[in-house]
Design a protein around this motif. Structure first.
Motif, PDB file in Angstrom:
ATOM      1  N   ILE A   1      34.769 -19.880  64.415  1.00 46.99           N
ATOM      2  CA  ILE A   1      35.076 -19.642  65.823  1.00 46.99           C
ATOM      3  C   ILE A   1      34.798 -20.932  66.593  1.00 46.99           C
ATOM      4  O   ILE A   1      33.709 -21.507  66.492  1.00 46.99           O
ATOM      5  N   ALA A   2      35.762 -21.372  67.367  1.00 44.46           N
ATOM      6  CA  ALA A   2      35.618 -22.615  68.125  1.00 44.46           C
ATOM      7  C   ALA A   2      34.752 -22.398  69.354  1.00 44.46           C
ATOM      8  O   ALA A   2      34.676 -21.295  69.899  1.00 44.46           O
ATOM      9  N   GLU A   3      34.111 -23.454  69.799  1.00 49.02           N
ATOM     10  CA  GLU A   3      33.374 -23.417  71.064  1.00 49.02           C
ATOM     11  C   GLU A   3      34.181 -24.144  72.136  1.00 49.02           C
ATOM     12  O   GLU A   3      34.945 -23.528  72.850  1.00 49.02           O
ATOM     13  N   ALA A   4      34.036 -25.446  72.242  1.00 50.42           N
ATOM     14  CA  ALA A   4      34.811 -26.207  73.232  1.00 50.42           C
ATOM     15  C   ALA A   4      36.192 -26.504  72.653  1.00 50.42           C
ATOM     16  O   ALA A   4      36.339 -27.383  71.808  1.00 50.42           O
TER      17      ALA A   4
ATOM     18  N   GLY B   1      48.323 -22.728  74.595  1.00 53.23           N
ATOM     19  CA  GLY B   1      47.991 -21.576  75.421  1.00 53.23           C
ATOM     20  C   GLY B   1      47.120 -20.541  74.740  1.00 53.23           C
ATOM     21  O   GLY B   1      46.976 -19.431  75.259  1.00 53.23           O
ATOM     22  N   VAL B   2      46.500 -20.880  73.610  1.00 54.47           N
ATOM     23  CA  VAL B   2      45.638 -19.894  72.938  1.00 54.47           C
ATOM     24  C   VAL B   2      44.281 -19.779  73.629  1.00 54.47           C
ATOM     25  O   VAL B   2      43.593 -18.766  73.480  1.00 54.47           O
ATOM     26  N   ARG B   3      43.861 -20.795  74.361  1.00 55.96           N
ATOM     27  CA  ARG B   3      42.701 -20.746  75.249  1.00 55.96           C
ATOM     28  C   ARG B   3      43.124 -21.283  76.605  1.00 55.96           C
ATOM     29  O   ARG B   3      44.066 -22.066  76.709  1.00 55.96           O
ATOM     30  N   SER B   4      42.429 -20.872  77.654  1.00 53.52           N
ATOM     31  CA  SER B   4      42.838 -21.219  79.013  1.00 53.52           C
ATOM     32  C   SER B   4      42.638 -22.705  79.294  1.00 53.52           C
ATOM     33  O   SER B   4      41.503 -23.202  79.302  1.00 53.52           O
ATOM     34  N   LEU B   5      43.731 -23.393  79.543  1.00 58.10           N
ATOM     35  CA  LEU B   5      43.676 -24.798  79.946  1.00 58.10           C
ATOM     36  C   LEU B   5      43.087 -24.908  81.347  1.00 58.10           C
ATOM     37  O   LEU B   5      42.263 -25.779  81.627  1.00 58.10           O
TER      38      LEU B   5
END
Length: 256
Positions: A5-8, A52-56
């Protein structure tokens, strides 16, 4: 193999002249788009928006506090995934249908691309990974569920249009070939080009649905005639005029 799982998710790098590169560190280079933010006096410019998989917008909230125009250099999934987060979205008229109703891609795996397209990409020089992410954006994320959200444009541009930031002016260059409505943004004062996928320091793609070798030839010839000192491209590292000429001339020798 289970992905971590990614953080930043995003990393950033600052350039001169108020330019910031935002990059999705856990996206394989094959699908990792360069997202460019340019600071202006009256408003800012955003060039492309990633997967777009995480909020830019949340990841770089400090950059997006001012009025901003998001310019999409073309409507491929890796460039428009975060476009829906921004209220002012601009693209070439030839790309607007895909932005309004994205149909071009589903899933983040080589399987989703299909064997024929994967073979084309490999012949072009790409190492297409089985999975396009090296970590998951959050727990239980399913790569097969990836979809680009609709982001209808709020304005259109064509060749010769101008994006005015108050103290900085970018001319729109229509550079078809990679896609019908591919554009670049050229700042004549600094001789800087944001080129999208019209040219970058990697295998150029002219064999995708909607691509045109003849149009690409014309676009590369146009770029050779342009007075450019710095290219911030849609993928891979930035480069100067000498490298632009090497890349363009190499492909023109191949295609003409």
């Amino acid at each position: 193999m289970t992905l971590p799982i990614a953080e930043a998710w995003f990393v950033r790098r600052s350039f001169a002249d108020g330019v910031t590169l935002l990059s999705e560190r856990y996206v394989d280079p094959f699908a990792r788009c360069n997202v460019w933010h340019v600071r202006g006096r009256d408003r800012d410019l955003l060039v492309d928006t990633g997967l777009g998989v995480r909020s830019l917008r949340e990841a770089a909230a400090d950059l997006f506090e001012r009025p901003l125009t998001a310019v999409l250099t073309h409507a491929h999934f890796d460039h428009i995934g975060g476009a829906h987060e921004f209220s002012e979205r601009v693209a070439h008229v030839a790309e607007i249908d895909e932005l309004a109703a994205p149909l071009g891609f589903r899933g983040l795996t080589a399987r989703a691309l299909g064997e024929e397209l994967v073979e084309r990409l490999r012949l072009a020089g790409y190492d297409v990974p089985e999975r396009f992410l090296t970590a998951l954006p959050y727990a239980d994320y399913d790569l097969d569920d990836y979809r680009v959200q609709s982001a209808p444009v709020t304005g259109t541009v064509e060749d010769g249009s101008v994006i005015d930031l108050g103290d900085r002016v970018f001319e729109v260059l229509h550079l078809p070939g990679h896609s019908p409505g591919s554009i670049g943004l050229y700042e004549r004062r600094t001789k800087t080009l944001f080129s999208g996928d019209a040219i970058y320091d990697g295998p150029l793609l002219s064999d995708l649905p909607g691509s045109s070798i003849s149009a690409y030839v014309g676009s590369l010839r146009r770029l050779l005639s342009l007075d450019v000192e710095l290219v911030h491209a849609g993928h891979d590292p930035s480069f100067g005029s000498a490298r632009l000429r090497e890349i363009a001339q190499s492909y023109l020798r191949r295609w003409t």
